[in-house]
Design a protein around this motif. Structure first.
Motif, PDB file in Angstrom:
ATOM      1  N   HIS A   1       0.895  -1.151   0.000  1.00  0.00           N
ATOM      2  CA  HIS A   1       0.000   0.000   0.000  1.00  0.00           C
ATOM      3  C   HIS A   1       0.933   1.201   0.000  1.00  0.00           C
ATOM      4  CE1 HIS A   1      -3.506   2.467   1.062  1.00  0.00           C
ATOM      5  NE2 HIS A   1      -2.696   3.095   1.882  1.00  0.00           N
ATOM      6  N   GLN A   2       1.195   1.737  -1.183  1.00  0.00           N
ATOM      7  CA  GLN A   2       2.150   2.838  -1.284  1.00  0.00           C
ATOM      8  C   GLN A   2       1.456   4.071  -1.841  1.00  0.00           C
ATOM      9  OE1 GLN A   2       5.234   1.081  -3.671  1.00  0.00           O
ATOM     10  NE2 GLN A   2       6.214   0.176  -1.883  1.00  0.00           N
ATOM     11  N   ARG A   3       1.392   5.076  -1.030  1.00  0.00           N
ATOM     12  CA  ARG A   3       0.805   6.351  -1.430  1.00  0.00           C
ATOM     13  C   ARG A   3       1.896   7.411  -1.337  1.00  0.00           C
ATOM     14  NH1 ARG A   3      -2.376   3.371  -3.255  1.00  0.00           N
ATOM     15  NH2 ARG A   3      -4.521   3.067  -2.641  1.00  0.00           N
ATOM     16  N   VAL A   4       1.807   8.383  -2.206  1.00  0.00           N
ATOM     17  CA  VAL A   4       2.768   9.475  -2.215  1.00  0.00           C
ATOM     18  C   VAL A   4       2.022  10.802  -2.125  1.00  0.00           C
ATOM     19  CG1 VAL A   4       4.498   8.210  -3.546  1.00  0.00           C
ATOM     20  CG2 VAL A   4       2.805   9.610  -4.738  1.00  0.00           C
ATOM     21  N   CYS A   5       2.710  11.811  -1.672  1.00  0.00           N
ATOM     22  CA  CYS A   5       2.154  13.159  -1.640  1.00  0.00           C
ATOM     23  C   CYS A   5       2.235  13.692  -3.061  1.00  0.00           C
ATOM     24  CB  CYS A   5       2.963  14.029  -0.684  1.00  0.00           C
ATOM     25  SG  CYS A   5       2.359  15.716  -0.547  1.00  0.00           S
ATOM     26  N   THR A   6       1.087  13.932  -3.667  1.00  0.00           N
ATOM     27  CA  THR A   6       1.083  14.287  -5.078  1.00  0.00           C
ATOM     28  C   THR A   6       0.074  15.400  -5.358  1.00  0.00           C
ATOM     29  OG1 THR A   6       0.995  13.350  -7.304  1.00  0.00           O
ATOM     30  CG2 THR A   6      -0.607  12.521  -5.743  1.00  0.00           C
ATOM     31  N   TYR A   7       0.232  16.006  -6.520  1.00  0.00           N
ATOM     32  CA  TYR A   7      -0.636  17.106  -6.934  1.00  0.00           C
ATOM     33  C   TYR A   7      -2.043  16.603  -7.229  1.00  0.00           C
ATOM     34  CZ  TYR A   7       3.718  19.636  -7.524  1.00  0.00           C
ATOM     35  OH  TYR A   7       4.924  20.235  -7.307  1.00  0.00           O
ATOM     36  N   ASN A   8      -3.026  17.288  -6.666  1.00  0.00           N
ATOM     37  CA  ASN A   8      -4.417  16.978  -6.952  1.00  0.00           C
ATOM     38  C   ASN A   8      -4.998  18.043  -7.877  1.00  0.00           C
ATOM     39  OD1 ASN A   8      -7.379  17.027  -6.556  1.00  0.00           O
ATOM     40  ND2 ASN A   8      -6.919  15.273  -5.259  1.00  0.00           N
ATOM     41  N   GLU A   9      -4.571  19.293  -7.664  1.00  0.00           N
ATOM     42  CA  GLU A   9      -5.030  20.391  -8.500  1.00  0.00           C
ATOM     43  C   GLU A   9      -3.892  21.392  -8.655  1.00  0.00           C
ATOM     44  OE1 GLU A   9      -8.576  23.775  -8.514  1.00  0.00           O
ATOM     45  OE2 GLU A   9      -8.554  22.227  -6.965  1.00  0.00           O
TER      46      GLU A   9
ATOM     47  N   TYR B   1       9.117  30.364 -19.612  1.00  0.00           N
ATOM     48  CA  TYR B   1       9.338  29.183 -18.773  1.00  0.00           C
ATOM     49  C   TYR B   1       8.037  28.946 -18.004  1.00  0.00           C
ATOM     50  CZ  TYR B   1      11.435  26.007 -15.393  1.00  0.00           C
ATOM     51  OH  TYR B   1      11.721  24.909 -14.628  1.00  0.00           O
ATOM     52  N   THR B   2       7.443  27.772 -18.182  1.00  0.00           N
ATOM     53  CA  THR B   2       6.165  27.446 -17.548  1.00  0.00           C
ATOM     54  C   THR B   2       6.374  26.394 -16.469  1.00  0.00           C
ATOM     55  OG1 THR B   2       5.005  27.970 -19.595  1.00  0.00           O
ATOM     56  CG2 THR B   2       3.813  26.641 -17.984  1.00  0.00           C
ATOM     57  N   TYR B   3       5.727  26.604 -15.330  1.00  0.00           N
ATOM     58  CA  TYR B   3       5.865  25.674 -14.204  1.00  0.00           C
ATOM     59  C   TYR B   3       4.521  25.537 -13.488  1.00  0.00           C
ATOM     60  CZ  TYR B   3       6.167  30.008 -11.547  1.00  0.00           C
ATOM     61  OH  TYR B   3       5.902  31.239 -11.008  1.00  0.00           O
ATOM     62  N   PRO B   4       4.311  24.402 -12.781  1.00  0.00           N
ATOM     63  CA  PRO B   4       3.040  24.212 -12.067  1.00  0.00           C
ATOM     64  C   PRO B   4       3.059  24.881 -10.690  1.00  0.00           C
ATOM     65  CG  PRO B   4       4.380  22.260 -11.863  1.00  0.00           C
ATOM     66  CD  PRO B   4       5.137  23.206 -12.762  1.00  0.00           C
ATOM     67  N   VAL B   5       1.896  25.336 -10.263  1.00  0.00           N
ATOM     68  CA  VAL B   5       1.687  25.864  -8.916  1.00  0.00           C
ATOM     69  C   VAL B   5       0.649  24.959  -8.258  1.00  0.00           C
ATOM     70  CG1 VAL B   5       0.882  27.830  -7.549  1.00  0.00           C
ATOM     71  CG2 VAL B   5       2.164  28.219  -9.678  1.00  0.00           C
ATOM     72  N   ALA B   6       0.999  24.381  -7.132  1.00  0.00           N
ATOM     73  CA  ALA B   6       0.075  23.478  -6.438  1.00  0.00           C
ATOM     74  C   ALA B   6      -1.055  24.280  -5.803  1.00  0.00           C
ATOM     75  CB  ALA B   6       0.812  22.686  -5.372  1.00  0.00           C
ATOM     76  N   LEU B   7      -2.278  23.840  -6.060  1.00  0.00           N
ATOM     77  CA  LEU B   7      -3.447  24.423  -5.412  1.00  0.00           C
ATOM     78  C   LEU B   7      -3.992  23.490  -4.339  1.00  0.00           C
ATOM     79  CD1 LEU B   7      -5.288  25.799  -8.565  1.00  0.00           C
ATOM     80  CD2 LEU B   7      -3.789  27.034  -6.998  1.00  0.00           C
TER      81      LEU B   7
END
Length: 134
Positions: A83-91, A110-116
């Motif tokens: 059971h392996q879960r990681v902290c990951t982007y949801n939005e 330069y484009t990058y993601p911002v975690a919401l």
């Protein structure tokens, strides 16, 4: 001993309240981060670079945390249940900046993601660097 005037008493109470709310809380927050299990949005700074341009330090929000993970041996192949879960982007939302000192033939964008929003979830190679089982 001289009694405190009401203005001085008020100042002492305000100072104590600020210390209790901010000073003492900061120490507790650091300790809580060491024990924190879960996933949260947290500020992250990195150096954005690409060939032909200068670098630019960017502060953004990223996912950070630890998620509950476990493994146990089983009798059938692959001989392990995990059971392996990681902290990951949801939005996320994408932001674009212009890098400095780019060559004339290089696009400075330069484009990058911002975690919401972040959650503990299955590791998706489309958004997260994952270690997969063999």
């Amino acid at each position: 001993m001289t009694p405190l005037r009401s203005g001085a008493q008020g100042l002492c109470c305000v100072t104590l309240a600020v210390w209790l709310c901010c000073g003492a809380h900061t120490e507790a927050s650091v300790l809580n981060l060491k024990r924190f299990i879960g996933c949260a949005v947290r500020e992250f700074t990195f150096l954005a670079r690409k060939p032909g341009c200068g670098g630019l330090h960017i502060s953004t929000d990223a996912c950070w945390g630890r998620c509950e993970t476990w493994e146990k041996p089983v009798l059938d192949p692959p001989f392990i249940e995990s059971h392996q879960r990681v902290c990951t982007y949801n939005e996320t939302r994408l932001e674009t900046v212009q890098l400095p000192n780019c060559s004339a033939d290089v696009d400075p964008s330069y484009t990058y993601p911002v975690a919401l929003r972040c959650d503990c979830g299955v590791c998706l190679t489309s958004t997260t660097e994952c270690i997969t089982s063999v």
